[in-house]
Design a protein around this motif. Sequence first.
Motif, PDB file in Angstrom:
ATOM      1  N   UNK A  50       0.761  -1.141   0.150  1.00 35.73           N
ATOM      2  CA  UNK A  50      -0.041   0.113   0.015  1.00 35.73           C
ATOM      3  C   UNK A  50       0.862   1.189   0.047  1.00 35.73           C
ATOM      4  N   UNK A  51       0.560   2.267  -0.525  1.00 32.99           N
ATOM      5  CA  UNK A  51       1.232   3.486  -0.786  1.00 32.99           C
ATOM      6  C   UNK A  51       1.083   4.327   0.718  1.00 32.99           C
ATOM      7  N   UNK A  52       2.052   5.134   0.981  1.00 33.21           N
ATOM      8  CA  UNK A  52       2.073   5.765   2.148  1.00 33.21           C
ATOM      9  C   UNK A  52       2.296   5.043   3.621  1.00 33.21           C
ATOM     10  N   UNK A  53       3.037   3.787   3.208  1.00 30.65           N
ATOM     11  CA  UNK A  53       3.300   3.080   4.631  1.00 30.65           C
ATOM     12  C   UNK A  53       4.999   3.086   4.653  1.00 30.65           C
ATOM     13  N   UNK A  54       5.364   3.892   5.684  1.00 24.12           N
ATOM     14  CA  UNK A  54       6.775   4.179   5.767  1.00 24.12           C
ATOM     15  C   UNK A  54       7.565   2.810   5.912  1.00 24.12           C
ATOM     16  N   UNK A 211      10.797   4.528  -5.627  1.00 23.24           N
ATOM     17  CA  UNK A 211       9.419   4.795  -5.904  1.00 23.24           C
ATOM     18  C   UNK A 211       9.167   6.019  -5.173  1.00 23.24           C
ATOM     19  N   UNK A 212       7.938   5.806  -4.530  1.00 19.38           N
ATOM     20  CA  UNK A 212       7.237   6.967  -3.819  1.00 19.38           C
ATOM     21  C   UNK A 212       7.638   6.580  -2.081  1.00 19.38           C
ATOM     22  N   UNK A 213       8.971   6.741  -1.598  1.00 19.86           N
ATOM     23  CA  UNK A 213       9.454   6.435  -0.242  1.00 19.86           C
ATOM     24  C   UNK A 213       9.332   5.090  -0.107  1.00 19.86           C
ATOM     25  N   UNK A 214       9.731   4.367  -1.013  1.00 20.03           N
ATOM     26  CA  UNK A 214       9.694   2.916  -0.805  1.00 20.03           C
ATOM     27  C   UNK A 214       8.784   2.185  -1.495  1.00 20.03           C
ATOM     28  N   UNK A 215       7.523   2.987  -1.864  1.00 18.95           N
ATOM     29  CA  UNK A 215       6.425   2.151  -2.501  1.00 18.95           C
ATOM     30  C   UNK A 215       6.648   2.364  -4.184  1.00 18.95           C
ATOM     31  N   UNK A 216       7.046   1.196  -4.729  1.00 12.48           N
ATOM     32  CA  UNK A 216       7.301   1.070  -6.219  1.00 12.48           C
ATOM     33  C   UNK A 216       6.040   0.405  -6.897  1.00 12.48           C
ATOM     34  N   UNK A 217       5.454   1.214  -7.863  1.00  4.59           N
ATOM     35  CA  UNK A 217       4.141   0.836  -8.584  1.00  4.59           C
ATOM     36  C   UNK A 217       4.812   0.073  -9.832  1.00  4.59           C
ATOM     37  N   UNK A 219       2.639  -1.257 -12.469  1.00  7.26           N
ATOM     38  CA  UNK A 219       1.843  -1.338 -13.532  1.00  7.26           C
ATOM     39  C   UNK A 219       1.165   0.480 -13.615  1.00  7.26           C
ATOM     40  N   UNK A 220       1.349   1.273 -14.683  1.00 10.13           N
ATOM     41  CA  UNK A 220       1.048   2.408 -14.572  1.00 10.13           C
ATOM     42  C   UNK A 220      -0.466   2.628 -14.415  1.00 10.13           C
ATOM     43  N   UNK A 221      -1.383   1.790 -14.554  1.00 10.39           N
ATOM     44  CA  UNK A 221      -2.793   1.923 -14.110  1.00 10.39           C
ATOM     45  C   UNK A 221      -3.520   1.126 -13.146  1.00 10.39           C
ATOM     46  N   UNK A 222      -2.613   0.363 -12.319  1.00  6.77           N
ATOM     47  CA  UNK A 222      -2.984  -0.330 -11.299  1.00  6.77           C
ATOM     48  C   UNK A 222      -2.119  -0.366 -10.123  1.00  6.77           C
ATOM     49  N   UNK A 223      -2.441   0.520  -9.101  1.00  6.04           N
ATOM     50  CA  UNK A 223      -1.562   0.756  -7.943  1.00  6.04           C
ATOM     51  C   UNK A 223      -1.428  -0.462  -7.056  1.00  6.04           C
ATOM     52  N   UNK A 252      36.179  -3.829  -5.157  1.00  6.72           N
ATOM     53  CA  UNK A 252      35.323  -3.201  -6.279  1.00  6.72           C
ATOM     54  C   UNK A 252      34.012  -2.698  -5.519  1.00  6.72           C
ATOM     55  N   UNK A 253      33.288  -2.265  -6.435  1.00  3.13           N
ATOM     56  CA  UNK A 253      31.876  -1.782  -5.962  1.00  3.13           C
ATOM     57  C   UNK A 253      30.765  -2.641  -6.058  1.00  3.13           C
ATOM     58  N   UNK A 254      29.579  -2.530  -5.378  1.00  2.36           N
ATOM     59  CA  UNK A 254      28.664  -3.288  -5.248  1.00  2.36           C
ATOM     60  C   UNK A 254      27.301  -2.575  -5.134  1.00  2.36           C
ATOM     61  N   UNK A 255      26.289  -3.200  -5.206  1.00  3.37           N
ATOM     62  CA  UNK A 255      24.800  -2.810  -4.969  1.00  3.37           C
ATOM     63  C   UNK A 255      24.007  -3.703  -4.407  1.00  3.37           C
ATOM     64  N   UNK A 256      23.290  -3.390  -3.284  1.00  2.00           N
ATOM     65  CA  UNK A 256      22.384  -4.419  -2.858  1.00  2.00           C
ATOM     66  C   UNK A 256      20.741  -3.823  -2.836  1.00  2.00           C
ATOM     67  N   UNK A 257      19.878  -4.792  -3.212  1.00  2.00           N
ATOM     68  CA  UNK A 257      18.469  -4.506  -3.506  1.00  2.00           C
ATOM     69  C   UNK A 257      17.579  -5.281  -2.738  1.00  2.00           C
ATOM     70  N   UNK A 258      16.515  -4.767  -1.976  1.00  2.82           N
ATOM     71  CA  UNK A 258      15.146  -5.450  -1.260  1.00  2.82           C
ATOM     72  C   UNK A 258      14.113  -5.206  -1.709  1.00  2.82           C
ATOM     73  N   UNK A 259      13.441  -5.989  -2.138  1.00  3.43           N
ATOM     74  CA  UNK A 259      11.911  -5.899  -2.416  1.00  3.43           C
ATOM     75  C   UNK A 259      11.036  -7.084  -1.786  1.00  3.43           C
ATOM     76  N   UNK A 260       9.779  -6.794  -1.588  1.00  6.50           N
ATOM     77  CA  UNK A 260       8.873  -7.667  -0.956  1.00  6.50           C
ATOM     78  C   UNK A 260       7.551  -7.519  -1.414  1.00  6.50           C
ATOM     79  N   UNK A 261       6.731  -8.383  -1.783  1.00  6.20           N
ATOM     80  CA  UNK A 261       5.299  -8.122  -2.356  1.00  6.20           C
ATOM     81  C   UNK A 261       4.672  -9.460  -2.442  1.00  6.20           C
ATOM     82  N   UNK A 262       3.352  -9.158  -2.601  1.00  8.18           N
ATOM     83  CA  UNK A 262       2.416 -10.420  -2.841  1.00  8.18           C
ATOM     84  C   UNK A 262       1.839 -10.485  -4.184  1.00  8.18           C
ATOM     85  N   UNK A 263       1.710  -9.453  -4.973  1.00 11.73           N
ATOM     86  CA  UNK A 263       1.194  -9.508  -6.339  1.00 11.73           C
ATOM     87  C   UNK A 263       2.255  -9.346  -7.094  1.00 11.73           C
TER      88      UNK A 263
END
Length: 387
Positions: A50-54, A211-217, A219-223, A252-263
């Motif tokens: 959900x958007x707005x969840x810090x 994205x928006x403070x961690x909320x990464x949409x 699909x452009x039409x489906x939040x 050398x240099x590196x990059x670390x990513x974290x994501x979680x979702x259900x859809x």
Amino acid sequence: MLLADARFKPLVFVLCLLSGVSGCEPTSVPENRAADILSQQSQAGFEQVLPGQPLVFPRDHLSHPGFRTEWWYLTANLETAKGQWIAVQWTLFRIATQPLSGSEGATGWQDTQRFMAHAVLTTEKKRWQAERFARGGIGQAGVEGEPYRLWLDNWRWQGLESSPFPATLTFSDSHSDAHTDAHTNSDTSMSDSSMAATLNIRSYGNLVRQGEAGYSQKDPKDPRLASYYYSMPFLLLDGVVTLDGETIAVKGEGWFDREWSSQAMSEHQTGWDWFSLHLDDGRALMLYQLRSTQHVPFAFGSLSWPDGRSIALSSDEASLTPIATSTLSGREIPTRWHLQVPAQQIDLDVQAQREDQLLPFLFPYWEGPVTASGSHNGQGFMELTGY
């Protein structure tokens, strides 16, 4: 990169395999149907993005078992004392076979959490890769804090405090390996192949909420199609890798990513193109697009500085255009790209360092190191799926 992300393509089969669902053999889920399955994997009972969840730390460095999928992902471009490059990819995936609401009290072999890990080391001449699977609840794999720890078997990310950094990553694998010519798809030889790494990792910049403070949409039409997504793109690594018995010091240099979702994604989305780049002016650029049969690719990204500044990039601010392809295992894979962010005076030619990076996991995807030239020089990683 999540959820409409190539990294979750292998989870389609793993989710079936480890939950005991019938009809999920690899041959029953061909590559060109992976997107269809991902678009249908949402299930009532899982938590939703959900958007707005810090995002809250150190809590969100840990696992989120109420969501269906998540991952911890490291890529790095390393160099030897002789100036030779070695690229690293290491990932831990977590998959829930059913919502927590339907599995309260499930422990041990009944635990509903499953894990998968990928490890890849790449040089100019050869690639080493391994894939492992584990159940949760029996000590074979997991995520812990205080101190921070990720593990699957003897593959281990060991932090010192509650944060992922500083940390030491260790992994090893040894097996008989069939060397395949990517252009003919024919086995050319058999040999013993072994790899190992011990890498010290520290962060020299701030965390970036995508994205928006961690909320990464996604699909452009489906939040509803979104992930919680943050990156730590400013990493320094040093240590040793051992390739077929030869131990080599690297840094050398590196990059670390974290994501979680259900859809995962929309039914009409067909694939993903993702880039993480360290530019020679010190900035970190992430660009990502999802391709669709219904509209032009949906692009987004971020541009970040080590001091904590970061700007989000929208689809009308960035473009990603393939300009050359390579034929790999019968597929046309775009291995050279033109990336532009006009408002930031970024105009890049991005080229794969090694074209044959179609990783032979349960669901193959292309991932490997790239170099950038043009308005800036740089290096990083590219991930491609759906081709």
